[in-house]
Motif scaffolding. Structure first.
Motif, mmCIF file in Angstrom:
data_model
loop_
_atom_site.group_PDB
_atom_site.id
_atom_site.type_symbol
_atom_site.label_atom_id
_atom_site.label_comp_id
_atom_site.label_asym_id
_atom_site.label_seq_id
_atom_site.Cartn_x
_atom_site.Cartn_y
_atom_site.Cartn_z
ATOM 1 N N GLY A 12 0.821 -1.203 0.000
ATOM 2 C CA GLY A 12 0.000 0.000 0.000
ATOM 3 C C GLY A 12 0.855 1.254 0.000
ATOM 4 O O GLY A 12 1.957 1.279 0.556
ATOM 5 N N ASP A 13 0.361 2.309 -0.608
ATOM 6 C CA ASP A 13 1.115 3.563 -0.705
ATOM 7 C C ASP A 13 1.518 4.078 0.674
ATOM 8 O O ASP A 13 2.626 4.592 0.861
ATOM 9 C CB ASP A 13 0.270 4.633 -1.417
ATOM 10 C CG ASP A 13 0.141 4.366 -2.907
ATOM 11 O OD1 ASP A 13 0.990 3.632 -3.455
ATOM 12 O OD2 ASP A 13 -0.805 4.885 -3.523
ATOM 13 N N PHE A 14 0.637 3.937 1.641
ATOM 14 C CA PHE A 14 0.904 4.454 2.979
ATOM 15 C C PHE A 14 2.031 3.694 3.675
ATOM 16 O O PHE A 14 2.693 4.236 4.565
ATOM 17 C CB PHE A 14 -0.379 4.376 3.817
ATOM 18 C CG PHE A 14 -0.260 4.956 5.191
ATOM 19 C CD1 PHE A 14 -0.313 6.329 5.395
ATOM 20 C CD2 PHE A 14 -0.076 4.135 6.292
ATOM 21 C CE1 PHE A 14 -0.197 6.859 6.681
ATOM 22 C CE2 PHE A 14 0.046 4.663 7.572
ATOM 23 C CZ PHE A 14 -0.023 6.033 7.769
ATOM 24 N N TYR A 15 2.268 2.434 3.253
ATOM 25 C CA TYR A 15 3.227 1.578 3.940
ATOM 26 C C TYR A 15 4.539 1.378 3.178
ATOM 27 O O TYR A 15 5.436 0.707 3.669
ATOM 28 C CB TYR A 15 2.575 0.208 4.213
ATOM 29 C CG TYR A 15 1.357 0.318 5.092
ATOM 30 C CD1 TYR A 15 1.469 0.360 6.481
ATOM 31 C CD2 TYR A 15 0.092 0.409 4.533
ATOM 32 C CE1 TYR A 15 0.355 0.483 7.289
ATOM 33 C CE2 TYR A 15 -1.032 0.542 5.335
ATOM 34 C CZ TYR A 15 -0.893 0.583 6.709
ATOM 35 O OH TYR A 15 -2.003 0.715 7.505
ATOM 36 N N LYS A 16 4.650 1.958 1.981
ATOM 37 C CA LYS A 16 5.832 1.690 1.161
ATOM 38 C C LYS A 16 7.119 2.206 1.813
ATOM 39 O O LYS A 16 8.173 1.577 1.696
ATOM 40 C CB LYS A 16 5.666 2.269 -0.240
ATOM 41 C CG LYS A 16 5.563 3.786 -0.305
ATOM 42 C CD LYS A 16 5.390 4.235 -1.753
ATOM 43 C CE LYS A 16 5.292 5.753 -1.841
ATOM 44 N NZ LYS A 16 5.112 6.201 -3.252
ATOM 45 N N ASP A 17 7.036 3.353 2.519
ATOM 46 C CA ASP A 17 8.230 3.892 3.180
ATOM 47 C C ASP A 17 8.717 2.955 4.280
ATOM 48 O O ASP A 17 9.934 2.770 4.457
ATOM 49 C CB ASP A 17 7.941 5.267 3.764
ATOM 50 C CG ASP A 17 7.764 6.338 2.685
ATOM 51 O OD1 ASP A 17 8.190 6.084 1.538
ATOM 52 O OD2 ASP A 17 7.194 7.398 2.988
ATOM 53 N N GLU A 18 7.793 2.352 4.996
ATOM 54 C CA GLU A 18 8.167 1.417 6.056
ATOM 55 C C GLU A 18 8.835 0.181 5.467
ATOM 56 O O GLU A 18 9.823 -0.329 6.005
ATOM 57 C CB GLU A 18 6.922 1.009 6.856
ATOM 58 C CG GLU A 18 7.213 0.104 8.038
ATOM 59 C CD GLU A 18 5.965 -0.231 8.842
ATOM 60 O OE1 GLU A 18 6.070 -1.095 9.737
ATOM 61 O OE2 GLU A 18 4.903 0.367 8.574
ATOM 62 N N VAL A 19 8.294 -0.301 4.339
ATOM 63 C CA VAL A 19 8.880 -1.466 3.678
ATOM 64 C C VAL A 19 10.283 -1.137 3.177
ATOM 65 O O VAL A 19 11.234 -1.908 3.382
ATOM 66 C CB VAL A 19 7.994 -1.936 2.501
ATOM 67 C CG1 VAL A 19 8.670 -3.076 1.742
ATOM 68 C CG2 VAL A 19 6.621 -2.384 3.013
ATOM 69 N N LEU A 20 10.441 0.013 2.523
ATOM 70 C CA LEU A 20 11.751 0.407 1.988
ATOM 71 C C LEU A 20 12.764 0.624 3.112
ATOM 72 O O LEU A 20 13.941 0.288 2.969
ATOM 73 C CB LEU A 20 11.604 1.677 1.154
ATOM 74 C CG LEU A 20 10.871 1.510 -0.187
ATOM 75 C CD1 LEU A 20 10.671 2.865 -0.858
ATOM 76 C CD2 LEU A 20 11.643 0.568 -1.101
ATOM 77 N N LYS A 21 12.320 1.186 4.226
ATOM 78 C CA LYS A 21 13.214 1.390 5.367
ATOM 79 C C LYS A 21 13.739 0.050 5.877
ATOM 80 O O LYS A 21 14.938 -0.106 6.133
ATOM 81 C CB LYS A 21 12.475 2.126 6.483
ATOM 82 C CG LYS A 21 13.305 2.377 7.737
ATOM 83 C CD LYS A 21 12.491 3.191 8.738
ATOM 84 C CE LYS A 21 13.309 3.475 10.003
ATOM 85 N NZ LYS A 21 13.563 2.250 10.788
ATOM 86 N N TYR A 22 12.846 -0.924 5.993
ATOM 87 C CA TYR A 22 13.244 -2.248 6.466
ATOM 88 C C TYR A 22 14.274 -2.859 5.509
ATOM 89 O O TYR A 22 15.295 -3.407 5.943
ATOM 90 C CB TYR A 22 12.016 -3.156 6.566
ATOM 91 C CG TYR A 22 12.328 -4.545 7.070
ATOM 92 C CD1 TYR A 22 12.189 -4.860 8.414
ATOM 93 C CD2 TYR A 22 12.762 -5.550 6.202
ATOM 94 C CE1 TYR A 22 12.476 -6.143 8.889
ATOM 95 C CE2 TYR A 22 13.056 -6.816 6.665
ATOM 96 C CZ TYR A 22 12.913 -7.113 7.998
ATOM 97 O OH TYR A 22 13.212 -8.371 8.459
ATOM 98 N N VAL A 23 14.008 -2.771 4.209
ATOM 99 C CA VAL A 23 14.902 -3.370 3.206
ATOM 100 C C VAL A 23 16.240 -2.642 3.151
ATOM 101 O O VAL A 23 17.310 -3.269 3.123
ATOM 102 C CB VAL A 23 14.226 -3.371 1.821
ATOM 103 C CG1 VAL A 23 15.209 -3.823 0.747
ATOM 104 C CG2 VAL A 23 13.002 -4.275 1.834
#
Length: 252
Positions: A233-244
């Motif tokens: 989801g657009d709202f969660y993409k930053d969290e996913v990218l931060k983790y990666v």
């Protein structure tokens, strides 16, 4: 707890209905009846909040049965004949389940019953939250072990065996590595707070994934083991990218 009566003249259908009711945390099954006359006898001595009843039954149909009721229990009709739908709503049934139905369809009807019950009994949002907290899980998290309450059982799950979690209305469906799943009454927000952040990431308003089972991430998609693809989801993409990015090697 919402006190429920089940009625169906087909033994297998009645057994399925009974099991679905018993698996619903906010329901308590008072009786499972094989015909409407048996149900009327139960109603003479028991206070019932909701009734799941077949329509096409011998001697006394589900429609005629509901017309005999003196109180105002919440009615859900179950039948294999779609032509009864309009008649069902004429007697103020809150929902209509067309056979064969599964757990997902049943839970949608159950949630309608719950909301109607809360409305009729003036249950506030705060009271509802307390009720759900009493029934929700996990019971505890200890290291790599998670205990969940599902179908009135306390089930142990090894956290590494969770592949992903999907939100389905007020329930969560926990998918496991052996291709089985568990339904749990809990919000996805609460589950995300409980799971270890070094392994689990919320990628969407409806999904939490175990990053140990992610093969790759591309084009706003998470490609999981077992050929499962989930959206980011657009709202969660930053969290996913931060983790990666915190774990990314071979950066330019």
């Amino acid at each position: 707890m919402i006190k429920v009566l089940a009625i169906d003249d087909e033994p297998l259908a009645l057994l399925q209905l009974q099991k679905l009711i018993e698996r619903t945390p906010y329901f308590t099954l008072v009786a499972a009846c094989s015909d409407a006359y048996e149900a009327l006898k139960v109603l003479e001595t028991e206070s019932i909040d909701a009734i799941f009843t077949d329509i096409n039954m011998p001697d006394l149909s589900g429609l005629d049965f509901t017309r005999l009721l003196s109180g105002s229990p919440i009615i859900v009709f179950t039948t294999a004949y779609s032509q009864y739908a309009i008649e069902g709503y004429k007697v103020n049934a809150i929902d209509y389940l067309l056979k064969p139905f599964g757990q997902a369809e049943f839970m949608q009807a159950a949630m309608k019953v719950k909301k109607q019950y809360e409305l009729l009994h003036h249950i506030t949002d705060a009271e509802t939250e307390v009720q759900e907290d009493d029934n929700t899980v996990p019971i505890s998290i200890d290291g790599d072990i998670l205990f969940v309450k599902s179908d009135y059982r306390m089930v142990r799950i090894t956290i590494q065996n969770i592949t992903y979690i999907k939100s389905e209305s007020e329930y969560l469906k926990i998918h496991l590595t052996d291709n089985t799943s568990l339904m749990v009454l809990m919000s996805i927000k609460r589950m995300a707070e409980l799971l270890p952040a070094d392994k689990f990431v919320r990628i969407h308003r409806s999904y939490i994934v175990n990053m140990c089972h992610v093969k790759e991430i591309a084009r706003m998609r998470v490609f999981m083991d077992y050929d499962k693809t989930l959206p980011i989801g657009d709202f969660y993409k930053d969290e996913v990218l931060k983790y990666v990015n915190e774990r990314l090697i071979g950066k330019d």
